[in-house]
Design a protein around this motif. Structure first.
Motif, PDB file in Angstrom:
ATOM      1  N   ARG A  54      33.880  32.867  41.069  1.00 12.46           N
ATOM      2  CA  ARG A  54      35.227  32.267  41.152  1.00 12.46           C
ATOM      3  C   ARG A  54      35.860  32.220  39.767  1.00 12.46           C
ATOM      4  N   GLY A  55      35.034  31.997  38.752  1.00 13.92           N
ATOM      5  CA  GLY A  55      35.544  32.029  37.387  1.00 13.92           C
ATOM      6  C   GLY A  55      36.048  33.404  37.010  1.00 13.92           C
ATOM      7  N   ALA A  56      35.343  34.430  37.473  1.00 17.54           N
ATOM      8  CA  ALA A  56      35.778  35.811  37.210  1.00 17.54           C
ATOM      9  C   ALA A  56      37.100  36.104  37.897  1.00 17.54           C
ATOM     10  N   VAL A  57      37.278  35.560  39.105  1.00 15.10           N
ATOM     11  CA  VAL A  57      38.553  35.720  39.823  1.00 15.10           C
ATOM     12  C   VAL A  57      39.686  35.131  38.991  1.00 15.10           C
ATOM     13  N   PHE A  58      39.447  33.940  38.414  1.00 11.22           N
ATOM     14  CA  PHE A  58      40.466  33.271  37.602  1.00 11.22           C
ATOM     15  C   PHE A  58      40.745  34.059  36.319  1.00 11.22           C
ATOM     16  N   ILE A  59      39.679  34.549  35.688  1.00  9.13           N
ATOM     17  CA  ILE A  59      39.841  35.312  34.441  1.00  9.13           C
ATOM     18  C   ILE A  59      40.586  36.612  34.705  1.00  9.13           C
ATOM     19  N   ASP A  60      40.251  37.253  35.825  1.00  6.99           N
ATOM     20  CA  ASP A  60      40.805  38.572  36.128  1.00  6.99           C
ATOM     21  C   ASP A  60      42.307  38.541  36.370  1.00  6.99           C
ATOM     22  N   ASN A  61      42.784  37.439  36.928  1.00  2.96           N
ATOM     23  CA  ASN A  61      44.196  37.281  37.245  1.00  2.96           C
ATOM     24  C   ASN A  61      44.641  38.424  38.155  1.00  2.96           C
ATOM     25  N   ASP A  62      45.575  39.279  37.702  1.00  3.53           N
ATOM     26  CA  ASP A  62      46.096  40.355  38.561  1.00  3.53           C
ATOM     27  C   ASP A  62      45.547  41.730  38.204  1.00  3.53           C
ATOM     28  N   ASN A  63      44.682  41.816  37.180  1.00  2.00           N
ATOM     29  CA  ASN A  63      44.233  43.130  36.720  1.00  2.00           C
ATOM     30  C   ASN A  63      43.252  43.783  37.678  1.00  2.00           C
ATOM     31  N   GLY A  64      42.237  43.056  38.072  1.00  5.19           N
ATOM     32  CA  GLY A  64      41.256  43.582  39.019  1.00  5.19           C
ATOM     33  C   GLY A  64      40.092  44.313  38.399  1.00  5.19           C
ATOM     34  N   ASP A  65      40.171  44.670  37.118  1.00  3.45           N
ATOM     35  CA  ASP A  65      39.125  45.486  36.504  1.00  3.45           C
ATOM     36  C   ASP A  65      37.810  44.729  36.383  1.00  3.45           C
ATOM     37  N   LEU A  66      37.855  43.459  36.016  1.00  4.86           N
ATOM     38  CA  LEU A  66      36.631  42.670  35.857  1.00  4.86           C
ATOM     39  C   LEU A  66      35.904  42.522  37.183  1.00  4.86           C
ATOM     40  N   LEU A  67      36.617  42.129  38.218  1.00  4.09           N
ATOM     41  CA  LEU A  67      35.994  41.970  39.536  1.00  4.09           C
ATOM     42  C   LEU A  67      35.448  43.298  40.049  1.00  4.09           C
TER      43      LEU A  67
END
Length: 301
Positions: A65-78
């Motif tokens: 869930r933290g990764a979802v927040f960090i990723d915002n709209d980019n999607g690359d991290l997730l």
């Protein structure tokens, strides 16, 4: 790629990454990772993981869930997290288990419009393309007549339409080219000197009888049908020109796009309708005759 994970997908992903609860009664689906290994795993993505505040599985869900927040709209991290959760190298000695992991994740990711698929030695997260009626019918027909070149090009176009519309245009042009080449091969007609999509389409018009004056139509609709067929010529020419000007064969700097996904989708749907019409006309004109796969040796000659 915009990624919106449902709570069910987050839980499934956490099960895979952590290996499930330590006291679980069922064998873990993914790899069982101790707390310190999970911390190191998420650290590689720059995602905080606090094993002191929660036990392994809840802490893994919190990290995602933290990764979802960090990723915002980019999607690359997730995307990288999901792809790494099913890294084939982690299952070298258990390939069947890797298949089970991918299947388990895909059953959940499907509802988020995503899926994991094999890409050489790695896994790739892709969007599930929504196919229009003509595109879906062409895909089904290509599979039914074992026309794998068309199926592959169409699938490649649909996968690329959002992230790389230029590649999608190149692939969708290849769909029409593949159908035309196969008809010429089957009828033993020489390829035109210039083998672009417009020339290939012109080469099949005569043997397919794409002339309303030869269709036995009533006089009052001849001109209407002729206009529709002329529109096909214009559409084929336009798809070919679009490929020339924006296709994936041209160099471009990172992040630059000449067209957006809307135009690529329009090209895909237009090319699908054209290819479907050509194949259906072939089946009517030459019933029982199969279309061969593209003859690469002839193309090279």
């Amino acid at each position: 790629m915009r990624i919106e994970l449902s709570e069910q997908s987050i839980e499934a992903l956490a099960e895979i990454i952590s290996g499930g609860a330590a006291n679980g009664y069922e064998p873990p689906i993914g790899l069982y990772r101790q707390g310190w290994r999970l911390e190191a795993w998420f650290k590689g993505f720059g995602v905080p993981f606090d094993i002191k505040a929660e036990s392994r599985l809840p802490a893994t869900k919190t990290a995602i869930r933290g990764a979802v927040f960090i990723d915002n709209d980019n999607g690359d991290l997730l995307r990288r997290i999901i792809e790494s959760s099913a890294d084939p190298r982690d299952f070298i000695s258990e390939p069947e288990r890797h298949l089970a992991v991918v299947d388990y994740l895909n059953k959940h990711l499907f509802y988020d419009g995503l899926k994991l698929e094999r890409a050489g030695r790695t896994m790739r997260l892709v969007e599930i393309a929504e196919a229009a009626a003509a595109t879906g019918e062409l895909s089904a027909m290509a599979a039914g007549i074992d026309f794998d070149t068309v199926g592959r090009d169409l699938d490649r176009a649909l996968r690329a339409v959002s992230d790389d519309p230029e590649i999608a245009v190149t692939a969708t042009c290849a769909v029409v080219e593949s159908v035309c080449r196969s008809i010429l091969v089957e009828l033993e007609i020489d390829f035109p000197t210039k083998q672009d999509v417009s020339s290939l389409y012109r080469a099949v018009r005569e043997p397919l009888g794409l002339d309303p004056m030869k269709e036995g139509l009533t006089p009052e609709i001849v001109n209407d049908v002729k206009s529709v067929l002329s529109g096909l010529v214009t559409a084929v020419q336009s798809i070919g020109s679009l490929r020339t000007h924006v296709g994936g064969a041209h160099g471009k700097e990172k992040g630059f796009r000449r067209i957006d996904a809307r135009i690529a989708k329009l090209a895909i749907h237009s090319a699908s309708a054209i290819a479907l019409f050509i194949i259906e006309t072939w089946q009517i004109r030459y019933p029982g005759r199969k279309l061969p796969l593209r003859d690469e040796s002839r193309e090279a000659s």
